[in-house]
Design an enzyme around this catalytic site. Structure first.
Site, PDB file in Angstrom:
ATOM      1  N   GLY A 122      49.757  40.857  52.847  1.00 16.07           N
ATOM      2  CA  GLY A 122      50.760  41.568  52.594  1.00 16.07           C
ATOM      3  C   GLY A 122      50.826  42.683  53.691  1.00 16.07           C
ATOM      4  O   GLY A 122      49.762  43.010  54.439  1.00 16.07           O
ATOM      5  N   SER A 123      52.227  43.318  54.097  1.00 15.33           N
ATOM      6  CA  SER A 123      52.096  44.410  54.906  1.00 15.33           C
ATOM      7  C   SER A 123      51.759  45.613  53.867  1.00 15.33           C
ATOM      8  O   SER A 123      51.633  45.641  52.886  1.00 15.33           O
ATOM      9  CB  SER A 123      53.502  44.335  55.580  1.00 15.33           C
ATOM     10  OG  SER A 123      53.415  43.234  56.679  1.00 15.33           O
ATOM     11  N   GLY A 124      51.825  46.623  54.906  1.00 17.40           N
ATOM     12  CA  GLY A 124      51.412  47.995  54.399  1.00 17.40           C
ATOM     13  C   GLY A 124      49.898  48.397  54.532  1.00 17.40           C
ATOM     14  O   GLY A 124      49.590  49.505  54.413  1.00 17.40           O
ATOM     15  N   HIS A 125      49.134  47.356  55.286  1.00 14.92           N
ATOM     16  CA  HIS A 125      47.809  47.842  55.608  1.00 14.92           C
ATOM     17  C   HIS A 125      47.401  48.152  56.787  1.00 14.92           C
ATOM     18  O   HIS A 125      46.533  48.128  57.477  1.00 14.92           O
ATOM     19  CB  HIS A 125      46.986  46.652  55.184  1.00 14.92           C
ATOM     20  CG  HIS A 125      46.985  46.542  53.911  1.00 14.92           C
ATOM     21  ND1 HIS A 125      46.712  47.108  52.407  1.00 14.92           N
ATOM     22  CD2 HIS A 125      47.447  45.227  53.011  1.00 14.92           C
ATOM     23  CE1 HIS A 125      47.172  46.638  51.532  1.00 14.92           C
ATOM     24  NE2 HIS A 125      47.334  45.098  51.889  1.00 14.92           N
ATOM     25  N   LYS A 172      41.478  37.678  52.530  1.00 12.97           N
ATOM     26  CA  LYS A 172      41.152  38.824  51.418  1.00 12.97           C
ATOM     27  C   LYS A 172      41.173  38.232  50.004  1.00 12.97           C
ATOM     28  O   LYS A 172      42.317  37.385  49.836  1.00 12.97           O
ATOM     29  CB  LYS A 172      41.939  40.075  51.421  1.00 12.97           C
ATOM     30  CG  LYS A 172      41.815  40.864  52.985  1.00 12.97           C
ATOM     31  CD  LYS A 172      42.138  42.179  52.987  1.00 12.97           C
ATOM     32  CE  LYS A 172      43.663  42.600  52.558  1.00 12.97           C
ATOM     33  NZ  LYS A 172      44.591  41.717  53.271  1.00 12.97           N
ATOM     34  N   ASP A 174      47.047  35.455  47.947  1.00 11.77           N
ATOM     35  CA  ASP A 174      46.497  35.066  49.420  1.00 11.77           C
ATOM     36  C   ASP A 174      45.962  33.783  49.152  1.00 11.77           C
ATOM     37  O   ASP A 174      45.979  32.852  50.136  1.00 11.77           O
ATOM     38  CB  ASP A 174      45.711  36.177  49.940  1.00 11.77           C
ATOM     39  CG  ASP A 174      46.564  37.518  50.236  1.00 11.77           C
ATOM     40  OD1 ASP A 174      47.313  37.606  51.106  1.00 11.77           O
ATOM     41  OD2 ASP A 174      46.349  38.251  49.391  1.00 11.77           O
ATOM     42  N   HIS A 177      46.245  48.456  47.142  1.00  9.35           N
ATOM     43  CA  HIS A 177      47.800  48.503  46.799  1.00  9.35           C
ATOM     44  C   HIS A 177      48.092  49.336  45.694  1.00  9.35           C
ATOM     45  O   HIS A 177      48.873  49.343  44.987  1.00  9.35           O
ATOM     46  CB  HIS A 177      47.756  46.958  46.218  1.00  9.35           C
ATOM     47  CG  HIS A 177      47.405  45.972  47.159  1.00  9.35           C
ATOM     48  ND1 HIS A 177      46.301  45.357  46.943  1.00  9.35           N
ATOM     49  CD2 HIS A 177      48.054  45.450  48.113  1.00  9.35           C
ATOM     50  CE1 HIS A 177      46.065  44.440  47.799  1.00  9.35           C
ATOM     51  NE2 HIS A 177      47.227  44.424  48.708  1.00  9.35           N
TER      52      HIS A 177
END
Lengths: 331, 331
Positions: A53-56, A104, A109, A219
């Site tokens: 996911g994006s945001g990291h 991860k 994922d 998250h």
């Protein structure tokens, strides 16, 4: 919600475009599949792919570059990329030596990266091995995982495996390095404030002025417990009390230490936490051979941090010390 | 106030200790004078010193290293270091080729760095030239300055002058490079939230959910006006509308672009703002030759960012592209 964006729907796309525009000599953005890959690929080394996911940010696209990843697959914010996206990344970076996916450990994922690897093997004859990072000692099973979560330790796995691949090692050898790195890395984090997912527009959770979420996930998922805030020295001690017995890290062992900010923690606080952690490790007789302080695996705009320890042998130490050239990584 | 600290009084000292503990092979922290200097000094190159109040990390201690500064002098949070601190830094890094002080244009810094240079010349015969960075186009005179403020553009001045010094140029030549860099660099910033100075414990100012402070300074001092928040594209346009006419930056010119976060802005938003800025510059016919995206000159935990443009000739482009090895700088 105050954010520098145009619209939540276009955020990931525009961010990736920004990365390519900022680093046009090194990165290529394949918009259709939201893949960031090295501009110059080398088919005679094992290809390394990660993502999620994006945001990291800078994870994972910021770790694409010489000595680290060949491609990162970008999902929507906090959502796994699809099987097709990952499959396209495998094809895009096809190598004569095969491909290693660094995943991860989150159910979404694992499912999508695994399915993509199977597709690539069946349809294109590409061997895509997988490793699963599960360094978070906070929780055994969680909202989004069976087993432990993969968090900031993933970055050190990218680094070690990336250096091994760059040396020209075989797929089995690079996979063994990644597995050794995973077996020796542990992390634990805490949040002082929640992140705000752009599409939602409000904080995921609320903490009062004297509370922290101990063992928080990247998250914004719950940690082990909600606690009163403490001093930096006490915080480092508490985090290391969770991390050290787990492997265990014991007197005399050599480590890499990563103090990782979650996105809105000032660097002055991260260096201060590193200082507290270093003092505590010294008392425990644990040596620091490599240090990393900064934002490596964030949770959008969460305030807080994590500490990661990796136990080093000569091979891992050498691989972490090898040069790397990725826009989000400081050696 | 939620911060990872032990006590406001010891914050700067512990942060500096943390930097040294994290980078023991490269940095030395001289606690008495709160100076961070390179571990290995070269007396046959011009010494470069900068510094100022703390709270702007990685500036300036994070820019100490090969190809950039020789020493950074750390004041308390948002307070100039004293004359004696700067004087000690000049003596600590004494070089056969002389010393250049790179000063952000704030009254306190100018006074203390100037006085230190005079002391060093009178008492020790060390020639310490000075340059004053004043890249902020937001305000002509401000709370803390006569003339414009020095902000994120300072980092590119460090880089250009640092590369010139590393090449072995004379003091006059390095000073000329720094002055050319200063003459060609302009910045403009905005805040979405205030910073919180640790010793005060509450935000410096308060913005409502749809307000931003346009033209804000890096100490939370007021900007040009309080405005409604806008999209990233509109924001980039507004910032560039202030920056571009000032030098001016016109169609055909080549630039370095720095999108600088103020401390708590997620990297995803900084890349998105860079993308918006790059699109706007393209429309203006202005070329981007070098790009920097990240936290370089922060304001503790302020949310917001600035855009810096430096107009490049061949010399500046070459100097910005030279290698540098400082823990807070990404080439």
């Amino acid at each position: 919600m105050k954010k520098i964006i145009n619209a939540p729907e276009t955020l990931v796309m525009e961010m990736c475009e920004g990365m390519q525009r900022a680093h046009p000599d090194k990165l290529v953005f394949i918009a259709k599949s939201k893949i960031i890959r090295r501009k110059t690929l080398n088919a005679d080394k094992v290809s390394l792919i990660s993502g999620g996911g994006s945001g990291h940010e800078p994870a994972h696209a910021g770790f694409v570059g010489e000595g680290m990843l060949d491609a990162a697959v970008c999902g929507d914010v906090f959502a796994s990329p699809s099987t097709i996206q990952v499959y396209n990344a495998i094809r895009e970076t096809k190598s004569n030596k095969g491909t290693l996916l660094i995943i991860k450990n989150y159910s979404g994922d694992c499912m999508n990266f695994d399915a993509a690897a199977e597709m690539a093997e069946e349809d294109d004859g590409i061997v895509a091995e997988r490793v699963y990072v599960n360094d978070d000692v906070a929780v055994k099973d969680s909202l989004y995982t069976v087993g432990r979560r993969g968090v900031a330790g993933t970055v050190l796995v990218h680094k070690a495996a990336g250096a091994a691949a760059e040396k020209g090692l075989s797929l089995a050898e690079v996979k063994a390095v990644a597995e050794k790195a995973i077996a020796n890395v542990r992390s634990m984090g805490f949040a002082l404030t929640s992140c705000t997912v752009p599409a939602k527009g409000t904080p995921t959770f609320v903490l009062s002025e004297d509370e922290m979420e101990f063992g928080v996930g990247i998250h914004g998922e719950p940690g082990t417990r909600r606690e009163e805030t403490v001093t930096a020295d006490e915080l480092a001690e508490k985090l290391l009390d969770c991390i050290c017995p787990d492997l265990p890290f014991t007197a005399g062992c050599e480590t890499a230490v990563l103090v990782n900010g979650f996105g809105s923690t000032p660097l002055q606080e991260l260096y201060l936490l590193f200082n507290s952690a270093a003092k505590s490790l010294e008392k425990r007789g644990i040596k620091i051979a490599k240090s990393y302080v900064g934002n490596y695996m964030t949770s959008i705009d969460m305030a807080g941090a994590s500490i990661t320890l990796m136990k080093l042998d000569e091979e891992l130490k050498e691989l972490l010390s090898a040069p790397a050239d990725a826009c989000g990584f400081k050696c």
